[in-house]
Enzyme design. Sequence first.
Site, short mmCIF file in Angstrom:
data_model
loop_
_atom_site.label_atom_id
_atom_site.label_comp_id
_atom_site.label_asym_id
_atom_site.label_seq_id
_atom_site.Cartn_x
_atom_site.Cartn_y
_atom_site.Cartn_z
N TYR A 171 0.85 -1.19 0.00
CA TYR A 171 0.00 0.00 0.00
C TYR A 171 0.88 1.24 0.00
CZ TYR A 171 -3.75 -3.16 1.51
OH TYR A 171 -4.67 -4.18 1.60
N HIS B 279 -9.71 2.37 1.13
CA HIS B 279 -9.28 3.25 2.20
C HIS B 279 -9.38 4.70 1.70
CE1 HIS B 279 -6.47 -0.25 3.68
NE2 HIS B 279 -7.75 -0.48 3.95
N ASN C 75 -4.05 1.10 7.11
CA ASN C 75 -5.47 1.13 7.45
C ASN C 75 -5.79 2.29 8.38
OD1 ASN C 75 -7.94 0.44 9.05
ND2 ASN C 75 -7.96 -1.24 7.59
#
Length: 559
Positions: free
Chosen positions: A405, A487, A534
Amino acid sequence: MHLLQHWAVTALVAASCSLSSRDTWDYIVVGSGPGGLAMADRLSEAGHKVLLLEKGPPSSGRWGGTMKPQWLQNTNLTRFDVPGLCNQIWADRNGIACTDYDQLAGCILGGGVAINSALYWKPHPDDWNLSFPAGWKDADMKAAVDKVFTRLPGTTTPSQDGKIYLPQGFNTIGGGLKAAGWAEIDANKENGLRNRTYAKTAYYYIGGERGGPMATYLVTANARKNFAFWTNAGVKRVVRTGGKVTGVEVECGGSSGVVSLTGTGRVILSAGTFGSAKILWRSGIGTKDMLDVVKSSGDGSSMISSDQWINLPVGHNLYDHVGTDLEIAHPNVVGYDFYAAYNRPNQGDMNSYLNGRSGILAQSAPNFGPMFWEIIKGSDGINRHLHWQARVEGSRATSMTVTQYLGTGSVSRGRLTINNQLRTIVSQSPYLNNAQDKAAVVAGVQSLRDALGKVSGITWVRPTSSQTSEAFVNSIPANAGSRNSNHWIGTVKMGADDGRSGGTSVVDLNTKVYGTDNLFVVDASIFPGHVTSNPTAAILSVAEHAAVKILALPAAGAA
């Protein structure tokens, strides 16, 4: 008392929408994701009369949820309470996912924290320092972050017997990283050490169940007589005259009505990156092109007149973590069929969970670990943070999918818009539209390949051994269908540059919408840039910090 018995005794039921009520409220909080839950708790704790509105139905059994497989029928647990069932969102999202967005989002009590994998760790200092404005830097946020982790510490061992089940995947990748010189850390005690480091996965589970904000912030709020919350209560728009908001228009049970504020009341939008933007557009707040779309829709006849529109860049600054999936296989890796566990659980695993909240079903599907980090400095001088999550799933029985990510430090942005069916659309992709963002992703892929290159027995499935890291990254389309992490942030950006005057921001440094007296937004939509991974803990921290700021503001005055 056993936790299952505890829930059976203290089960609480969310109230249904009540448009016949003539109550007025000091605060109406719209949306029950982590931001809304924390805001509602802190505002009611301060003595204000607070109403929390949730568009969807209850989720957790604690709050009257009923969605569950047969083996949970005689319990007060639902599919949302059992960690090992969280993957069911990918198999069945009916009645759970928002139907008016083109991306997955939870329209259910708890929002994302009811359906996600519950990953949870302290933000890195750069999460605040690289993109958040003055008053929201790491030093400013420390008290809020500490509040969050005092209230909800998190755990790396959700199984109540203290064991981590099926750790072979963690051992394979963690061992390879360690051999390559990466260091193991505690993610929530050493949150500043996130460069070529790895850790056991942390979750916000409590007592072997989902827990999280719904078992902490909502529980304490609900115990107060000055707090109420309604489920199945969708907010159409805020009702305002000029900058003064007097209430919200609520839709429920096939009808609609206005729920009113007190003369000095305030509305807090916490409906998420898509939901808060949509409510603003329907309230006549946004750029003219989007407000014209709403005006031409079925909403147009009841929309506020154009002479009271507020021109702000709602929907701009859209971002999501750039997801890049790699896959390896190793003979030591042991998989587990979490999807089968929904209707046909292993008897021993089911008994371990029901009788003691222990075993593999107390762990989040699909068996995460390790998580690890690297910082790549671009030629533009910006440090870009890569967060990796490994999980046991893929195309082979011994596969692990490792997702990279790209978050903090990235500069690519997209745009969210609304169509005349009032559906939000990611109309401009936010993925890798900056060369240095893409270079960081490529460098990170190569770094991991180098780090795991000496692990005996490893097979690279994606990328193949004959494919360069650059070619692999370029082979994945830079769109939501291929890079989506769900997200999403940024559509109601916070900043000191007022968007009405050519700036880029929708809300000010107190989270108040520019041009209004008493309308605020507190959720991930106000993030100027992304956090490392996250965002649950970051959203809770933002809400804690925003609550202090909002409560300190003088009342706007009676209408």
